[in-house]
Enzyme design. Sequence first.
Site, mmCIF file in Angstrom:
data_model
loop_
_atom_site.group_PDB
_atom_site.id
_atom_site.type_symbol
_atom_site.label_atom_id
_atom_site.label_comp_id
_atom_site.label_asym_id
_atom_site.label_seq_id
_atom_site.Cartn_x
_atom_site.Cartn_y
_atom_site.Cartn_z
ATOM 1 N N PRO A 127 25.613 33.397 -15.208
ATOM 2 C CA PRO A 127 25.463 34.100 -16.645
ATOM 3 C C PRO A 127 25.148 33.059 -17.493
ATOM 4 O O PRO A 127 25.396 31.744 -17.657
ATOM 5 C CB PRO A 127 26.779 34.456 -16.827
ATOM 6 C CG PRO A 127 27.863 33.629 -15.866
ATOM 7 C CD PRO A 127 26.822 33.494 -14.570
ATOM 8 N N ASP A 128 24.411 33.304 -18.684
ATOM 9 C CA ASP A 128 24.252 32.509 -19.963
ATOM 10 C C ASP A 128 25.418 32.421 -20.714
ATOM 11 O O ASP A 128 26.442 32.870 -20.042
ATOM 12 C CB ASP A 128 23.116 33.037 -20.456
ATOM 13 C CG ASP A 128 23.133 34.215 -21.511
ATOM 14 O OD1 ASP A 128 24.543 34.945 -21.302
ATOM 15 O OD2 ASP A 128 22.304 34.841 -21.966
ATOM 16 N N PHE A 129 25.361 31.829 -21.627
ATOM 17 C CA PHE A 129 26.891 31.392 -22.407
ATOM 18 C C PHE A 129 27.038 32.586 -23.578
ATOM 19 O O PHE A 129 28.239 33.140 -23.633
ATOM 20 C CB PHE A 129 26.646 29.971 -23.118
ATOM 21 C CG PHE A 129 27.009 28.929 -21.936
ATOM 22 C CD1 PHE A 129 28.154 28.582 -21.737
ATOM 23 C CD2 PHE A 129 25.906 28.729 -21.403
ATOM 24 C CE1 PHE A 129 28.227 27.452 -20.992
ATOM 25 C CE2 PHE A 129 26.167 27.417 -20.324
ATOM 26 C CZ PHE A 129 27.134 26.925 -20.223
ATOM 27 N N ARG A 130 25.921 32.844 -24.304
ATOM 28 C CA ARG A 130 26.296 33.791 -25.699
ATOM 29 C C ARG A 130 25.992 35.194 -25.580
ATOM 30 O O ARG A 130 25.922 35.774 -26.633
ATOM 31 C CB ARG A 130 25.506 33.023 -26.696
ATOM 32 C CG ARG A 130 26.423 31.643 -27.040
ATOM 33 C CD ARG A 130 25.690 30.799 -28.154
ATOM 34 N NE ARG A 130 26.548 29.583 -28.496
ATOM 35 C CZ ARG A 130 26.444 28.472 -27.863
ATOM 36 N NH1 ARG A 130 25.716 28.229 -26.878
ATOM 37 N NH2 ARG A 130 27.357 27.562 -28.220
ATOM 38 N N SER B 9 18.405 30.402 -15.762
ATOM 39 C CA SER B 9 18.992 30.444 -14.430
ATOM 40 C C SER B 9 19.590 31.899 -14.175
ATOM 41 O O SER B 9 20.428 32.237 -13.267
ATOM 42 C CB SER B 9 20.025 29.491 -14.437
ATOM 43 O OG SER B 9 19.473 28.058 -14.238
ATOM 44 N N ASP C 81 23.610 23.215 -13.626
ATOM 45 C CA ASP C 81 23.747 23.930 -12.400
ATOM 46 C C ASP C 81 22.917 23.233 -11.421
ATOM 47 O O ASP C 81 22.724 23.636 -10.040
ATOM 48 C CB ASP C 81 23.156 25.301 -12.476
ATOM 49 C CG ASP C 81 21.955 25.461 -13.146
ATOM 50 O OD1 ASP C 81 20.898 24.780 -13.124
ATOM 51 O OD2 ASP C 81 21.512 26.399 -14.029
ATOM 52 N N GLU D 24 14.784 36.391 -27.490
ATOM 53 C CA GLU D 24 14.916 36.579 -29.150
ATOM 54 C C GLU D 24 14.215 35.290 -29.536
ATOM 55 O O GLU D 24 14.336 34.325 -28.876
ATOM 56 C CB GLU D 24 16.261 36.846 -29.733
ATOM 57 C CG GLU D 24 17.197 35.808 -29.094
ATOM 58 C CD GLU D 24 18.634 36.328 -29.725
ATOM 59 O OE1 GLU D 24 18.780 37.517 -30.001
ATOM 60 O OE2 GLU D 24 19.590 35.396 -29.770
ATOM 61 N N CYS E 274 36.490 9.391 -12.144
ATOM 62 C CA CYS E 274 37.734 9.321 -13.025
ATOM 63 C C CYS E 274 37.727 9.181 -14.302
ATOM 64 O O CYS E 274 37.176 8.185 -14.904
ATOM 65 C CB CYS E 274 38.557 8.094 -12.094
ATOM 66 S SG CYS E 274 40.176 8.091 -12.752
ATOM 67 N N CYS F 46 43.845 6.132 -8.626
ATOM 68 C CA CYS F 46 44.949 6.167 -9.614
ATOM 69 C C CYS F 46 45.476 7.483 -9.940
ATOM 70 O O CYS F 46 46.758 7.570 -10.884
ATOM 71 C CB CYS F 46 44.306 5.335 -10.770
ATOM 72 S SG CYS F 46 43.418 6.532 -11.598
ATOM 73 N N ASN G 97 21.234 22.711 -18.488
ATOM 74 C CA ASN G 97 21.892 23.364 -17.898
ATOM 75 C C ASN G 97 22.514 22.247 -16.802
ATOM 76 O O ASN G 97 22.057 21.094 -16.597
ATOM 77 C CB ASN G 97 20.989 24.096 -16.730
ATOM 78 C CG ASN G 97 20.413 25.343 -17.716
ATOM 79 O OD1 ASN G 97 21.023 25.674 -18.761
ATOM 80 N ND2 ASN G 97 19.119 25.812 -17.338
ATOM 81 N N HIS H 27 23.060 17.623 -20.840
ATOM 82 C CA HIS H 27 24.496 17.927 -20.997
ATOM 83 C C HIS H 27 25.174 17.535 -19.619
ATOM 84 O O HIS H 27 26.281 18.060 -19.186
ATOM 85 C CB HIS H 27 24.757 19.555 -21.263
ATOM 86 C CG HIS H 27 24.256 19.805 -22.691
ATOM 87 N ND1 HIS H 27 24.090 21.131 -23.018
ATOM 88 C CD2 HIS H 27 23.998 19.048 -23.726
ATOM 89 C CE1 HIS H 27 23.844 21.019 -24.263
ATOM 90 N NE2 HIS H 27 23.608 19.875 -24.737
ATOM 91 N N GLY I 192 19.181 30.301 -19.942
ATOM 92 C CA GLY I 192 18.325 31.669 -19.717
ATOM 93 C C GLY I 192 17.666 31.621 -18.613
ATOM 94 O O GLY I 192 16.958 32.629 -18.011
ATOM 95 N N THR J 115 17.155 29.288 -24.221
ATOM 96 C CA THR J 115 17.850 28.637 -24.980
ATOM 97 C C THR J 115 18.181 29.399 -26.566
ATOM 98 O O THR J 115 17.031 29.660 -26.985
ATOM 99 C CB THR J 115 17.762 27.171 -25.138
ATOM 100 O OG1 THR J 115 18.706 26.437 -26.067
ATOM 101 C CG2 THR J 115 16.307 26.904 -25.751
#
Length: 389
Positions: free
Chosen positions: A94-97, A88, A170, A288, A195, A224, A168, A187, A86, A262
């Site tokens: 865009p956010d995820f949800r 960014s 980003d 919210e 690799c 490889c 995030n 994350h 939220g 979040t």
Amino acid sequence: MAEPDPSDPLETQAGKVQEAQDSDSDTEEGAAGGEAEMEFLRNFFSQTLGLGTQKERLLDNLTLEGVAHYMLSERCRRVICLVGAGISTSAGIPDFRSPSTGLYANLQKYHLPYPEAIFEIGYFKKHPEPFFALAKELYPGQFKPTLCHYFIRLLKEKGLLLRCYTQNIDTLERVAGLEPEDLVEAHGTFHTSHCMSPLCRQEYTLGWMKEKIFSEVTPKCEKCQSVVKPDIIFFGENLPARFFSCIQSDFLKVDLLIIMGTSLQVQPFASLIGKAPLSTPRLLINKEKTGRTDPFLGMMMGLGGGMDFDSKKAYRDVAWLGDCDQGCLALADLLGWKKELEDLIQKEHASIDAQSESRSPNPTTSASPQRSPPPAKEEARTTKTEKPQ
């Protein structure tokens, strides 16, 4: 301990003394063990339910004004920020949800079995193409940090920022001026890539990965030929070791938690709100209210105490609902930092624009890959939301 009978033989007296001592020793050990168990239970319930502890109220009132007044006091010296997508969205990411505008609601073109699959390691290993197509749209370097990012930067400059824990990927916290030691990228990050072969683990730079993604080819290891993945954490992967090492010390001394942008649905990140001492105020700036875990569910799952904004027992949690940038601006205004924040944004955005103009349209800065050890194994990232069937 009972006294021996003087009429008994010496051997018998000695035996009785030894039996009595053994009995007393067993009793003392049992008492010590019982006390240890009780202490464990007291600590467990105090951390999860807030039972049997003194909860000091540090805020004058449970408003943004109350938080600002506390931040300007001598008692608030160490602030931890917990941030999600939220912060960014105003940068164009865009956010995820969010139901209609969120990332998960707009992935139909990738023909996924369910939206979250694009960030699941098992699916990625079999079908990496959708992720890299999406990565081209969201790649770091195409967006400017938001007002929220620069508010966190200002906390650092004021000497208040203990750490910023971000979900995030980003890298906008880095672009805004936070150093690696200021951050816990829970994350992962696009900053480096590796690799995926456990026998290789060759490291690649941001520039190398960017060149591959914008060439619309699946990045393959030059050594490889295994797939190379950015060092972001997919569902089903282990979180960085730094996440766990930092929370051990950070949350013992934090004076204020600021949670922004979040949904607090992804574990173990969401559990961080319950790691702070019971008196530490917690400010949520979000569209919210979130983080309101049922206390008994939190106890059973080890997630700590949820946030309490509205009950008669509320004493430390404050929710400012709305756009994250506007929430940070309102808080900066109350702190007397508004002009300083606006000037910082103007200066930094002008610098980013100047750098963009001086670079060629499609930079292809690549560097020789470097070998690095496999990542440490830690707790896996999970989400509470179930996958659609």
